[in-house]
Write a protein that holds these residues in place. Structure first.
Motif, PDB file in Angstrom:
ATOM      1  N   TYR A  34       0.460  -0.933  -0.201  1.00 11.05           N
ATOM      2  CA  TYR A  34       0.203  -0.136   0.057  1.00 11.05           C
ATOM      3  C   TYR A  34       0.674   1.082   0.385  1.00 11.05           C
ATOM      4  CZ  TYR A  34      -2.512   3.606   2.165  1.00 11.05           C
ATOM      5  OH  TYR A  34      -2.962   4.982   2.135  1.00 11.05           O
ATOM      6  N   ARG A  37       3.042   1.492  -3.096  1.00  9.52           N
ATOM      7  CA  ARG A  37       2.161   1.964  -4.317  1.00  9.52           C
ATOM      8  C   ARG A  37       1.881   3.321  -4.708  1.00  9.52           C
ATOM      9  NH1 ARG A  37      -3.245   2.344  -4.937  1.00  9.52           N
ATOM     10  NH2 ARG A  37      -4.258   2.063  -7.049  1.00  9.52           N
ATOM     11  N   LYS A  38       1.451   3.778  -3.238  1.00  8.79           N
ATOM     12  CA  LYS A  38       0.970   5.715  -3.029  1.00  8.79           C
ATOM     13  C   LYS A  38       1.597   6.443  -3.602  1.00  8.79           C
ATOM     14  CE  LYS A  38       1.374   6.791   1.450  1.00  8.79           C
ATOM     15  NZ  LYS A  38       0.509   7.498   2.707  1.00  8.79           N
ATOM     16  N   CYS A 159      -1.022  14.432   0.207  1.00 11.94           N
ATOM     17  CA  CYS A 159      -1.699  13.171  -0.154  1.00 11.94           C
ATOM     18  C   CYS A 159      -1.508  12.824   2.036  1.00 11.94           C
ATOM     19  CB  CYS A 159      -0.337  12.371  -0.640  1.00 11.94           C
ATOM     20  SG  CYS A 159      -0.965  10.514  -1.461  1.00 11.94           S
ATOM     21  N   TRP A 161      -4.220   9.880   4.043  1.00 12.24           N
ATOM     22  CA  TRP A 161      -4.807   8.822   4.195  1.00 12.24           C
ATOM     23  C   TRP A 161      -6.739   9.272   5.064  1.00 12.24           C
ATOM     24  CZ3 TRP A 161      -5.148   3.524   4.645  1.00 12.24           C
ATOM     25  CH2 TRP A 161      -5.920   3.041   6.091  1.00 12.24           C
ATOM     26  N   ARG A 162      -7.687   8.610   4.468  1.00 14.02           N
ATOM     27  CA  ARG A 162      -9.108   9.001   4.764  1.00 14.02           C
ATOM     28  C   ARG A 162      -9.946   8.236   5.759  1.00 14.02           C
ATOM     29  NH1 ARG A 162     -12.251   9.005  -0.949  1.00 14.02           N
ATOM     30  NH2 ARG A 162     -13.426  10.562   0.274  1.00 14.02           N
ATOM     31  N   HIS A 191      -6.827  12.574  -7.228  1.00 14.92           N
ATOM     32  CA  HIS A 191      -6.786  11.811  -7.147  1.00 14.92           C
ATOM     33  C   HIS A 191      -7.354  10.898  -6.355  1.00 14.92           C
ATOM     34  CE1 HIS A 191      -5.501   6.799  -8.527  1.00 14.92           C
ATOM     35  NE2 HIS A 191      -5.592   6.681  -7.185  1.00 14.92           N
ATOM     36  N   GLU A 192      -8.604  10.091  -5.689  1.00 19.37           N
ATOM     37  CA  GLU A 192      -9.367   9.604  -4.741  1.00 19.37           C
ATOM     38  C   GLU A 192      -9.496   8.930  -4.415  1.00 19.37           C
ATOM     39  OE1 GLU A 192     -13.396  10.599  -3.129  1.00 19.37           O
ATOM     40  OE2 GLU A 192     -13.157  11.793  -5.097  1.00 19.37           O
ATOM     41  N   GLU A 193      -9.060   7.683  -3.881  1.00 17.71           N
ATOM     42  CA  GLU A 193      -8.985   6.137  -3.598  1.00 17.71           C
ATOM     43  C   GLU A 193      -9.465   5.965  -2.303  1.00 17.71           C
ATOM     44  OE1 GLU A 193      -6.238   3.604  -4.182  1.00 17.71           O
ATOM     45  OE2 GLU A 193      -5.301   5.131  -6.149  1.00 17.71           O
ATOM     46  N   THR A 194     -10.193   4.933  -2.205  1.00 16.56           N
ATOM     47  CA  THR A 194     -11.084   4.594  -0.505  1.00 16.56           C
ATOM     48  C   THR A 194      -9.983   4.898   0.671  1.00 16.56           C
ATOM     49  OG1 THR A 194     -12.415   3.128  -1.759  1.00 16.56           O
ATOM     50  CG2 THR A 194     -11.622   2.739   0.503  1.00 16.56           C
ATOM     51  N   ASP A 195      -8.630   4.597   0.402  1.00 12.86           N
ATOM     52  CA  ASP A 195      -7.903   4.944   1.067  1.00 12.86           C
ATOM     53  C   ASP A 195      -7.582   5.615   1.984  1.00 12.86           C
ATOM     54  OD1 ASP A 195      -8.280   2.211   2.439  1.00 12.86           O
ATOM     55  OD2 ASP A 195      -6.704   1.308   0.776  1.00 12.86           O
TER      56      ASP A 195
END
Length: 215
Positions: A34, A37-38, A159, A161-162, A191-195
């Motif tokens: 994770y 990749r981030k 960047c 964490w959500r 760029h939006e992801e769940t995390d």
């Protein structure tokens, strides 16, 4: 994320100091796919191949710092924790990449480097996984300092964490919205992801293709 509750205000420094003394990689940024990749996504989203003068507050143990150093002529890496800075310095030294990086202990937003008249501004500022620890007033100052110290054509990358966690003061959406609505900044990428959320802003609204003259 650790579940230990972080003290507020000036005690945050002691919290992070203890955190890194107990564990050199408390969030497993060197081990987790994770995190790898981030970092790769963040680096791929930067609109320039090379940068002259960059600033990374909240460098932690230096994993992202190492990758940024490879794309910057000069990089100022800072952290609240003296222990984290020692780990970051060792990480870059072991990789043979310490020559273009300066390390300083900064408490944000108070210790934001002053780019006075005649001093070179930053053409890249990377704020990663730190702004949600700030109060609303501290975030407002962070945005103000970031915009004021950004060189013409420079970029600010965020960047974060959500998900909820014990140490969070502000939501990631609120943090990124503060930069989205900052006067003089243009959003180049979201760029939006769940995390996590990843965004890049600049004081130059042109795209990468437009800057290279073929769009």
């Amino acid at each position: 994320m650790t579940s230990t509750t972080a003290p507020a205000g000036d005690q945050r420094g002691a919290y992070f100091e203890q955190l890194y003394q107990q564990d050199a990689d408390p969030w497993r940024v060197r081990e987790r796919w994770y995190e790898e990749r981030k970092r790769a996504l963040l680096l791929a989203c930067l609109p320039q191949r090379r940068y002259r003068n960059a600033y990374e507050p909240g460098c932690g143990n230096g994993e992202l710092t190492l990758e940024l150093a490879r794309r910057c002529e000069r990089l100022l890496a800072a952290d609240f924790s003296a222990e984290a800075l020692l780990l970051a310095q060792q990480r870059l030294a072991d990789a043979g990449q310490a020559g273009n990086v300066a390390f300083e202990r900064h408490k944000l937003p108070q210790d934001w480097p002053r780019t006075t008249k005649g001093a070179e501004k930053f053409d890249l500022i990377v704020v990663s996984e730190i702004a949600y620890y700030l109060s609303a007033d501290e975030l407002a100052l962070l945005v103000e300092h970031s915009v004021a110290s950004l060189a013409p054509g420079g970029s600010i990358a965020l960047c974060h964490w959500r998900a909820p966690f014990a140490q969070r003061i502000l939501s990631t959406v609120r943090v990124h919205d503060a930069f989205q609505h900052a006067p003089g900044l243009h959003c180049l990428l979201r760029h939006e992801e769940t995390d996590f959320l990843l965004g890049v802003w600049s004081n130059d609204e042109r795209s990468v293709a437009q800057k290279e003259g073929f769009a």
